[in-house]
Enzyme design. Structure first.
Site: not given
Length: 230
Positions: A97-99
């Site tokens: 979910a990346s950042h």
């Protein structure tokens, strides 16, 4: 069950776990990706988020239910997936979910050769196929194989190949990996180089106990700034 309409974005799949994205939906998406690509083999990579184990496993089950072979490449960064997709000439899925905060997870997809998959290049079709799977699960058929591979060393060599190593001079480098996958990747890439590297928060921990992995927010750079000044 998860929300197949709410988690499909312009360039990836993303949502909170398990109310928006759960194992059942990931199983359907895995089946859909296998059908859409028509590939004999799919690659799977995940980051350190705790939910990734179950979600990636369900995705693999869905793909394998279509007779597709799945290669699990373990934990790594998103760019590693693209390297592996190009190296092995196979489509792939990255669970991350990346950042986004710890409660999120998601899936970034690519075709063989690391060609991106977005809404206009297949993601809408994958969403439709996933919904079909949820509404009318196909009968069990030939189950594809599951194998594992380790390309991290080859990936690190590839990253270093972009520069002339003979021109590098000693540097002191600080990397705040925020308990994300950089804690695994940064040492692999930098260790052979003439740098003194200090890694902040290298422990892989998808609960992000120190600060969120979002460098755009100034408050998440406090530790890095202090270490650089020191």
């Amino acid at each position: 069950m998860g929300d197949p309409k709410g988690v499909f974005k312009a360039y990836d799949v993303r949502g909170t776990v398990p109310d928006q994205l759960d194992a059942e939906l990931c199983r359907a998406i895995g089946s859909a990706v296998a059908r859409f690509t028509g590939a004999d083999r799919l690659l799977i990579v995940r980051d350190m988020r705790p939910s990734g184990v179950e979600l990636a496993g369900a995705f693999a089950d869905g793909a394998r239910s279509m007779g597709t072979r799945v290669t699990d490449l373990g934990m790594a960064s998103t760019d590693f997936l693209y390297f592996a997709s190009g190296t092995l000439d196979a489509p792939g899925a990255m669970f991350t979910a990346s950042h986004n905060p710890a409660g999120y997870n998601g899936i970034k997809l690519c075709q063989a050769g690391a060609r991106p998959i977005g809404q206009d290049t297949g993601l809408a079709d994958i969403q439709r196929l996933a919904v079909e799977y949820l509404q009318h699960p196909p009968p069990a058929g030939r189950h594809g194989e599951l194998d594992h591979a380790d390309l991290l060393g080859a990936y690190a060599n590839h990253v270093r190949s972009f520069v002339d190593l003979s021109l590098l001079r000693p540097l002191t480098v600080v990397a705040d990996t925020a308990n994300g996958m950089g804690g695994l990747v940064v040492p692999l890439v930098f260790d052979p180089l003439p740098f003194h590297v200090t890694v902040l928060f290298p422990e892989l921990d998808g609960t992000f106990p120190n600060h969120p992995a979002d460098p755009i927010q100034p408050e998440n750079l406090v530790d890095l700034k202090a270490a650089v000044l020191e």
